[in-house]
Write a protein that holds these residues in place. Structure first.
Motif, PDB file in Angstrom:
ATOM      1  N   SER A 148       0.817  -1.214   0.000  1.00  0.00           N
ATOM      2  CA  SER A 148       0.000   0.000   0.000  1.00  0.00           C
ATOM      3  C   SER A 148       0.847   1.259   0.000  1.00  0.00           C
ATOM      4  O   SER A 148       2.017   1.256   0.405  1.00  0.00           O
ATOM      5  CB  SER A 148      -0.916   0.012   1.228  1.00  0.00           C
ATOM      6  OG  SER A 148      -0.157   0.195   2.409  1.00  0.00           O
ATOM      7  N   ALA A 156       0.253   3.771   1.959  1.00  0.00           N
ATOM      8  CA  ALA A 156       0.451   4.159   3.359  1.00  0.00           C
ATOM      9  C   ALA A 156       1.686   3.508   3.954  1.00  0.00           C
ATOM     10  O   ALA A 156       2.482   4.152   4.652  1.00  0.00           O
ATOM     11  CB  ALA A 156      -0.795   3.800   4.179  1.00  0.00           C
ATOM     12  N   GLN A 157       1.871   2.198   3.691  1.00  0.00           N
ATOM     13  CA  GLN A 157       3.047   1.501   4.200  1.00  0.00           C
ATOM     14  C   GLN A 157       4.332   2.078   3.611  1.00  0.00           C
ATOM     15  O   GLN A 157       5.317   2.301   4.330  1.00  0.00           O
ATOM     16  CB  GLN A 157       2.962   0.011   3.860  1.00  0.00           C
ATOM     17  CG  GLN A 157       1.955  -0.778   4.650  1.00  0.00           C
ATOM     18  CD  GLN A 157       1.896  -2.224   4.166  1.00  0.00           C
ATOM     19  OE1 GLN A 157       1.475  -2.503   3.045  1.00  0.00           O
ATOM     20  NE2 GLN A 157       2.333  -3.135   5.015  1.00  0.00           N
ATOM     21  N   LEU A 166       4.908   5.064   2.334  1.00  0.00           N
ATOM     22  CA  LEU A 166       5.188   6.418   2.809  1.00  0.00           C
ATOM     23  C   LEU A 166       5.649   6.417   4.263  1.00  0.00           C
ATOM     24  O   LEU A 166       6.531   7.201   4.641  1.00  0.00           O
ATOM     25  CB  LEU A 166       3.941   7.288   2.648  1.00  0.00           C
ATOM     26  CG  LEU A 166       3.521   7.560   1.193  1.00  0.00           C
ATOM     27  CD1 LEU A 166       2.196   8.289   1.153  1.00  0.00           C
ATOM     28  CD2 LEU A 166       4.595   8.361   0.468  1.00  0.00           C
ATOM     29  N   ARG A 167       5.071   5.539   5.089  1.00  0.00           N
ATOM     30  CA  ARG A 167       5.491   5.486   6.493  1.00  0.00           C
ATOM     31  C   ARG A 167       6.963   5.072   6.613  1.00  0.00           C
ATOM     32  O   ARG A 167       7.735   5.695   7.341  1.00  0.00           O
ATOM     33  CB  ARG A 167       4.612   4.505   7.258  1.00  0.00           C
ATOM     34  CG  ARG A 167       5.015   4.331   8.730  1.00  0.00           C
ATOM     35  CD  ARG A 167       4.081   3.386   9.458  1.00  0.00           C
ATOM     36  NE  ARG A 167       4.040   2.071   8.836  1.00  0.00           N
ATOM     37  CZ  ARG A 167       4.976   1.136   9.026  1.00  0.00           C
ATOM     38  NH1 ARG A 167       6.033   1.387   9.771  1.00  0.00           N
ATOM     39  NH2 ARG A 167       4.855  -0.036   8.419  1.00  0.00           N
ATOM     40  N   LEU A 203      -0.671   7.503  -4.017  1.00  0.00           N
ATOM     41  CA  LEU A 203       0.745   7.539  -3.643  1.00  0.00           C
ATOM     42  C   LEU A 203       1.435   8.807  -4.121  1.00  0.00           C
ATOM     43  O   LEU A 203       2.119   9.493  -3.347  1.00  0.00           O
ATOM     44  CB  LEU A 203       1.466   6.307  -4.198  1.00  0.00           C
ATOM     45  CG  LEU A 203       2.985   6.280  -3.974  1.00  0.00           C
ATOM     46  CD1 LEU A 203       3.315   6.309  -2.497  1.00  0.00           C
ATOM     47  CD2 LEU A 203       3.614   5.066  -4.643  1.00  0.00           C
ATOM     48  N   LYS A 260       0.172  12.027  -2.206  1.00  0.00           N
ATOM     49  CA  LYS A 260       0.602  12.078  -0.807  1.00  0.00           C
ATOM     50  C   LYS A 260       2.110  12.245  -0.690  1.00  0.00           C
ATOM     51  O   LYS A 260       2.602  12.969   0.188  1.00  0.00           O
ATOM     52  CB  LYS A 260       0.149  10.818  -0.079  1.00  0.00           C
ATOM     53  CG  LYS A 260      -1.367  10.704   0.073  1.00  0.00           C
ATOM     54  CD  LYS A 260      -1.769   9.378   0.703  1.00  0.00           C
ATOM     55  CE  LYS A 260      -3.290   9.259   0.797  1.00  0.00           C
ATOM     56  NZ  LYS A 260      -3.710   7.941   1.344  1.00  0.00           N
ATOM     57  N   GLU A 276       4.238  15.362   1.198  1.00  0.00           N
ATOM     58  CA  GLU A 276       5.214  15.117   2.253  1.00  0.00           C
ATOM     59  C   GLU A 276       6.653  15.267   1.770  1.00  0.00           C
ATOM     60  O   GLU A 276       7.592  15.015   2.521  1.00  0.00           O
ATOM     61  CB  GLU A 276       5.010  13.718   2.837  1.00  0.00           C
ATOM     62  CG  GLU A 276       3.650  13.509   3.478  1.00  0.00           C
ATOM     63  CD  GLU A 276       3.597  12.216   4.259  1.00  0.00           C
ATOM     64  OE1 GLU A 276       4.584  11.903   4.959  1.00  0.00           O
ATOM     65  OE2 GLU A 276       2.573  11.510   4.169  1.00  0.00           O
TER      66      GLU A 276
END
Length: 451
Positions: free
Chosen positions: A118, A120-121, A123-124, A144, A147, A151
């Motif tokens: 994902s 989210a994973q 980017l984290r 992706l 976002k 950031e």
């Protein structure tokens, strides 16, 4: 580091002395004859002389003796790749069947990159490390790019290289060449890419030009295209009646190079119509894309529709052999256009491929002239596209290598033997093609009866 004290003859002391640092070596007690408590200074000039004159070196790829200059070039390449890989925090959008090979490309020995599913994973992980996301360019997780931009997390787009393997990626053959583009992607002329930047700004010195010339000649001599060294036999003949012969290579209809780089033309039939419109008296040959004829991708055309614009449909045999028998190649964005330039064939583009806009092609489509327009020689285009832009991996040793190592591996069929999974995929593709052909024939018969 001020100075080095070393017990025995180790590599650290040798490397430190080459950097000009004071090195003191203590003999091991079992060596005898010298008090191990009294160190001996290590002279850098002596070490350098030994490396040049006394040591023997073996090339990791062919296992033959070589010189230190070749070893330094290999180690420099490996170091450059490892340093770049340190900036990658996560990989996303990678198909499961190619992850092992992508790990070979992006490894930082002894660790492998993190593959996630994902946005989210990804980017984290990259946020925590201050790193970049490596993303397969055609498999972008939703949200992706937006976002990551918010950031300020860089995205590196990954794609197959231009000399990839023996066998199709759609047939599950893993790549032996990839590109990592930090600016964009080569097939999207709407924005810049690393390849475009290389071609627009690089200084192509005589040594690089010579290397590119030899590489290009080798590819042509061996009949090598993106998918390796293909069979030179099996090209069906035709009678052009003395007319100028044009090859139109088909493309996958939903391929990103078509969707993003095709401009006003959106498909193979539309391209054929444009070619015929501009060349009413030419003998036109249409060559379907291998991914399409294998049943792996979309874009198949009915031969009757094709022959409303073209004079001949070419199936089977190597496209490299086919190129040798035509006068021109007219294409949207196909890599066959680049391969035609290698062979000295006139190439006309109707889209915005990476090789258009540099003075080597006749361009009918939308080319980003504001970023291109530099006049290049074919050797410079080869140097940029095949030497400076991609990464290569030796399929035998699984070590990073140069393009010349990979193309030599095409001579060894054992390295490219289909896996059981590839064989299943091939059988599936053949069955699909057969069924689609029967359906098409049935629909045509129905239309004929209704008339």
């Amino acid at each position: 580091m001020g100075q080095v004290h070393e017990l025995g003859n180790g590599d650290i002391g040798t490397l430190a002395s080459l950097r000009g640092l004071p090195v003191w070596r203590y003999a091991l007690p079992q060596q005898g004859g010298t008090d191990h408590r009294e160190p001996t200074p290590l002279d850098g000039d002596t070490v350098l002389h030994g490396l040049l004159s006394d040591w023997h070196y073996i090339d990791p790829f062919d296992k033959r003796f070589t010189d230190i200059n070749n070893i330094i070039e290999i180690l420099t390449l490996w170091r450059k790749i490892i340093d770049e890989n340190r900036h990658i925090g996560a990989c996303v959008g990678m198909s499961w069947w190619k992850r092992g090979r992508i790990a070979d490309f992006l490894t930082i020995p002894p660790t492998s990159p993190r593959f996630v599913r994902s946005a989210a994973q990804a980017l984290r992980l990259c946020r925590e490390r201050g790193a970049s996301v490596a993303m397969w360019a055609t498999r972008v997780p939703p949200g992706l790019e937006e976002k990551a931009a918010k950031e300020n997390i860089p995205i590196w787009r990954v794609e197959d290289g231009f000399v990839r393997s023996v066998g199709l990626g759609s047939g599950l053959q893993v790549p032996a060449s990839i590109i990592l583009d930090k600016r964009g992607i080569y097939y999207d002329p709407a924005g810049p890419s690393d390849l475009e930047h290389i071609l627009a700004t690089a200084r192509f010195d005589p040594q690089l030009r010579q290397r590119a010339r030899h590489l290009g000649h080798y590819l042509v001599h061996k009949g090598i295209t993106k998918y390796g060294r293909a069979d030179q036999a099996g090209i069906a003949g035709w009678d052009s009646g003395g007319r100028r012969t044009i090859l139109v290579p088909g493309q996958v209809s939903d391929d990103q190079s078509v969707l993003r780089g095709g401009g006003r033309i959106r498909g193979n039939l539309e391209l054929l119509r444009a070619v015929r419109r501009h060349n009413p008296d030419a003998f036109i040959i249409y060559r379907p894309h291998p991914d399409v004829t294998s049943g792996y991708r979309s874009g198949a055309l009915n031969d009757k529709d094709v022959l409303s614009c073209a004079d001949h449909v070419s199936y089977g045999g190597s496209i490299a052999a086919l190129m040798e028998r035509v006068d021109e190649i007219h294409t949207l964005t196909s890599l066959a256009g680049f391969e035609g330039l290698l062979r000295g064939i006139r190439v006309v583009t109707y889209g915005g491929p990476f090789y258009a806009g540099w003075g080597l092609t006749t361009d009918m489509g939308d080319v980003p002239w504001s970023r291109r327009g530099r006049m290049l020689h074919i050797e410079e285009l080869v140097a940029g596209a095949l030497i400076l832009y991609p990464r290569y991996l030796d399929p035998l040793t699984r070590l990073p290598c140069e393009a010349e190592i990979l193309v030599n591996r095409f001579e060894d069929p054992a390295l490219w033997r289909p896996t059981p999974l590839m064989q299943v995929k091939t059988a599936y593709g053949r069955t699909k093609v057969m069924l689609l052909h029967r359906i098409s024939q049935g629909a045509w018969a129905s239309r004929s009866q209704s008339k």
